[in-house]
Write a protein that holds these residues in place. Structure first.
Motif, mmCIF file in Angstrom:
data_model
loop_
_atom_site.group_PDB
_atom_site.id
_atom_site.type_symbol
_atom_site.label_atom_id
_atom_site.label_comp_id
_atom_site.label_asym_id
_atom_site.label_seq_id
_atom_site.Cartn_x
_atom_site.Cartn_y
_atom_site.Cartn_z
ATOM 1 N N ALA A 133 4.514 -12.026 -0.726
ATOM 2 C CA ALA A 133 3.573 -13.065 -0.298
ATOM 3 C C ALA A 133 2.357 -12.461 0.405
ATOM 4 N N VAL A 134 2.519 -11.285 1.020
ATOM 5 C CA VAL A 134 1.369 -10.592 1.622
ATOM 6 C C VAL A 134 0.513 -10.046 0.485
ATOM 7 N N SER A 135 1.120 -9.227 -0.384
ATOM 8 C CA SER A 135 0.465 -8.768 -1.613
ATOM 9 C C SER A 135 1.424 -7.853 -2.368
ATOM 10 N N ALA A 136 1.240 -7.787 -3.672
ATOM 11 C CA ALA A 136 2.064 -6.903 -4.499
ATOM 12 C C ALA A 136 1.817 -5.443 -4.136
ATOM 13 N N ASP A 137 0.576 -5.099 -3.812
ATOM 14 C CA ASP A 137 0.264 -3.719 -3.409
ATOM 15 C C ASP A 137 0.964 -3.363 -2.105
ATOM 16 N N PHE A 138 1.008 -4.303 -1.189
ATOM 17 C CA PHE A 138 1.709 -4.067 0.072
ATOM 18 C C PHE A 138 3.192 -3.854 -0.170
ATOM 19 N N GLU A 139 3.793 -4.688 -1.002
ATOM 20 C CA GLU A 139 5.216 -4.549 -1.309
ATOM 21 C C GLU A 139 5.513 -3.175 -1.918
ATOM 22 N N ARG A 140 4.648 -2.714 -2.814
ATOM 23 C CA ARG A 140 4.838 -1.379 -3.406
ATOM 24 C C ARG A 140 4.725 -0.289 -2.358
ATOM 25 N N TRP A 141 3.766 -0.424 -1.445
ATOM 26 C CA TRP A 141 3.578 0.574 -0.396
ATOM 27 C C TRP A 141 4.819 0.676 0.503
#
Length: 195
Positions: A133-141
């Motif tokens: 929900a924050v962002s897909a890029d954040f989840e990957r990081w």
């Protein structure tokens, strides 16, 4: 912590983790959970002495800050309740706010400690209820960061005896998996207690 990995680490191990994350060029270190304006950036040394650190990735953007009257504190949701409780407990000043964990693309880091008495665990991860929900890029990081600790560490504690290093003096009140990064593992193997 909602999504995290727990680990033992020395200053050398932490330096390797921060090098992997790209500090100070790609990421910056800040106090958690109170965010000042202008933003306070911590040195590695100051962050290591802090019990709670916010790690911000420049490419993902700054933390979202909750201020008095913010929408993140209104309503009947669990996160709004915790935001109100944290606001009252922390009592931020006029130029401060608190991190909105559910909207901020930031890591939450509790540095492990290494003293003459032994090692204590630290952790790193996300406080967001939903990283996606924050962002897909954040989840990957976040997932890449946790995977780095797993790849570079050795599991020394876990739910069952098969997940514990019985040759080490590790005694924890948790069933969570705990890893030891390389320098910390050497200390544990030399008889340093882990708590």
């Amino acid at each position: 912590m909602v999504t995290a990995i727990h680990f033992y680490a020395t200053a050398v191990d932490h330096a390797r983790l921060l090098d992997h994350l790209g500090e100070p060029d790609a990421v910056t270190l800040h106090p958690w959970p109170v965010v000042a304006s202008p933003t306070v950036t911590l040195s590695r040394e100051a962050a290591m002495k802090s019990g709670q650190v916010l790690i911000a990735d420049r490419s993902l953007g700054p933390p979202v800050v909750i201020r008095e009257g913010s929408d993140a504190m209104s309503g009947r949701t669990r996160s709004a309740l915790f935001n109100r409780l944290n606001w009252d407990r922390l009592a931020p000043g006029a130029t401060e706010g608190i991190v909105d964990s559910n909207a901020s693309p930031v890591l939450y880091w509790e540095p492990a400690t290494c003293t003459a008495e032994g090692l204590t665990i630290g952790s790193i991860g996300s406080q967001a209820d939903s990283m996606r929900a924050v962002s897909a890029d954040f989840e990957r990081w976040v997932n890449r960061t946790l995977a780095w600790v797993r790849r570079n560490g050795t599991q020394v504690w876990g739910l069952t005896a098969a997940h514990r290093r019985t040759d080490l003096d590790v005694l924890l009140p948790t069933v969570s998996s705990v890893y030891a990064l390389p320098e910390a593992l050497l200390l544990l193997e030399a008889g340093t207690p882990g708590r």
